[in-house]
Write an enzyme that holds these catalytic residues in place. Sequence first.
Site, PDB file in Angstrom:
ATOM      1  N   TYR A 120     -13.850 -66.465  49.590  1.00 15.92           N
ATOM      2  CA  TYR A 120     -13.083 -65.501  48.858  1.00 15.92           C
ATOM      3  C   TYR A 120     -12.606 -66.344  47.588  1.00 15.92           C
ATOM      4  O   TYR A 120     -11.524 -67.209  47.659  1.00 15.92           O
ATOM      5  CB  TYR A 120     -12.018 -64.799  49.740  1.00 15.92           C
ATOM      6  CG  TYR A 120     -11.280 -63.774  49.206  1.00 15.92           C
ATOM      7  CD1 TYR A 120     -11.294 -63.310  47.892  1.00 15.92           C
ATOM      8  CD2 TYR A 120     -10.269 -63.207  49.954  1.00 15.92           C
ATOM      9  CE1 TYR A 120     -10.743 -62.448  47.340  1.00 15.92           C
ATOM     10  CE2 TYR A 120      -9.371 -62.253  49.553  1.00 15.92           C
ATOM     11  CZ  TYR A 120      -9.667 -61.746  47.894  1.00 15.92           C
ATOM     12  OH  TYR A 120      -8.711 -60.766  47.628  1.00 15.92           O
ATOM     13  N   LYS A 139     -16.970 -63.576  47.933  1.00 14.64           N
ATOM     14  CA  LYS A 139     -16.275 -62.205  47.356  1.00 14.64           C
ATOM     15  C   LYS A 139     -15.444 -62.682  46.062  1.00 14.64           C
ATOM     16  O   LYS A 139     -14.662 -63.451  46.152  1.00 14.64           O
ATOM     17  CB  LYS A 139     -14.960 -61.925  48.590  1.00 14.64           C
ATOM     18  CG  LYS A 139     -14.379 -60.486  47.952  1.00 14.64           C
ATOM     19  CD  LYS A 139     -13.148 -60.221  49.002  1.00 14.64           C
ATOM     20  CE  LYS A 139     -12.393 -59.080  48.444  1.00 14.64           C
ATOM     21  NZ  LYS A 139     -11.246 -58.886  49.121  1.00 14.64           N
TER      22      LYS A 139
END
Length: 305
Positions: free
Chosen positions: A143, A171
Amino acid sequence: MTQRFDLGGVIVATTLAFTPDESAPAGLAVDHDRYAAHCELLVDSGCRGVGPNGSLGEYSSLTDDERRRVVRTAVQAVGGRGLVVAGVHGVGSHQARHWAELAAEDGADGVLLLPPTLYRANRSEVIAHYAAVNEVGLPIMVYNNPIDTKVDLTPDLLAELAELENVVAVKEFSGDVRRVLEIKELAPDLDVVAGADDLLFESLVAGAVGWFAGYPNAFPREAVEIYTLVTEGRIDEARELYRHLVPAFRWDSRTEFVQAIKLSIDLAGQSYGGPTRPPRGPLSAEHEAQVRKDTEAALTYLASR
């Protein structure tokens, strides 16, 4: 060694329902029945899976017992019909690895992992952090959120992280849509997943394979529709739907995103948003009015289709 694992599709970073309880932290207890129902709604609406214990799930305000039980609730609610990608964020690799081990034990399919939280880690520390969690064996979605962590997982750093056998996706929440193609050039085996709702259309057109999403908590079917339209090459139709939803989606990139999305859930009426725990307080009157305006405009458009 982990097999190649597809983390594409619409995976929803789930909000977490609370109910008043004077004995619970901040007077709010986790409402597992409502949370389970919400997870079921998302999967029934065509979403690929759910992501418990992300920022939207207010993981940092949960006790350790609450945090673990949320993952168990999600796994039980989804029941193998979709993926459960559990947030395992931690201050250090020992905490993150601990949460990853529990996620594996409790049946999660993969994990979402920030760099060390609360500390601006350098390159070698970031790599060590992910290497420690890599040893657990679950697929890892890295992330990148430099806005909150102050650590930017640049494409060249992601390429190095992608050498870890269980790092399969990122992400991307830098806000720079140019990153999609650059990451694919430097790390062709790493799936790029859109992280910012208000850059979703642009990211998918550029080649992102999935969406780890916030606003599909309120608009799950429409989120899946946008994703499907783009992946089928029906760009004009996707852009038209996105155009009417993106004013609401922009709240996903603002400080009050959790409160805003929970209010939008309540306005949409399919599920329960409800209150947030500290440090998040209620929306200001001005912000609440704008969230209502943006959400109701989207709902009006959807009702007219």
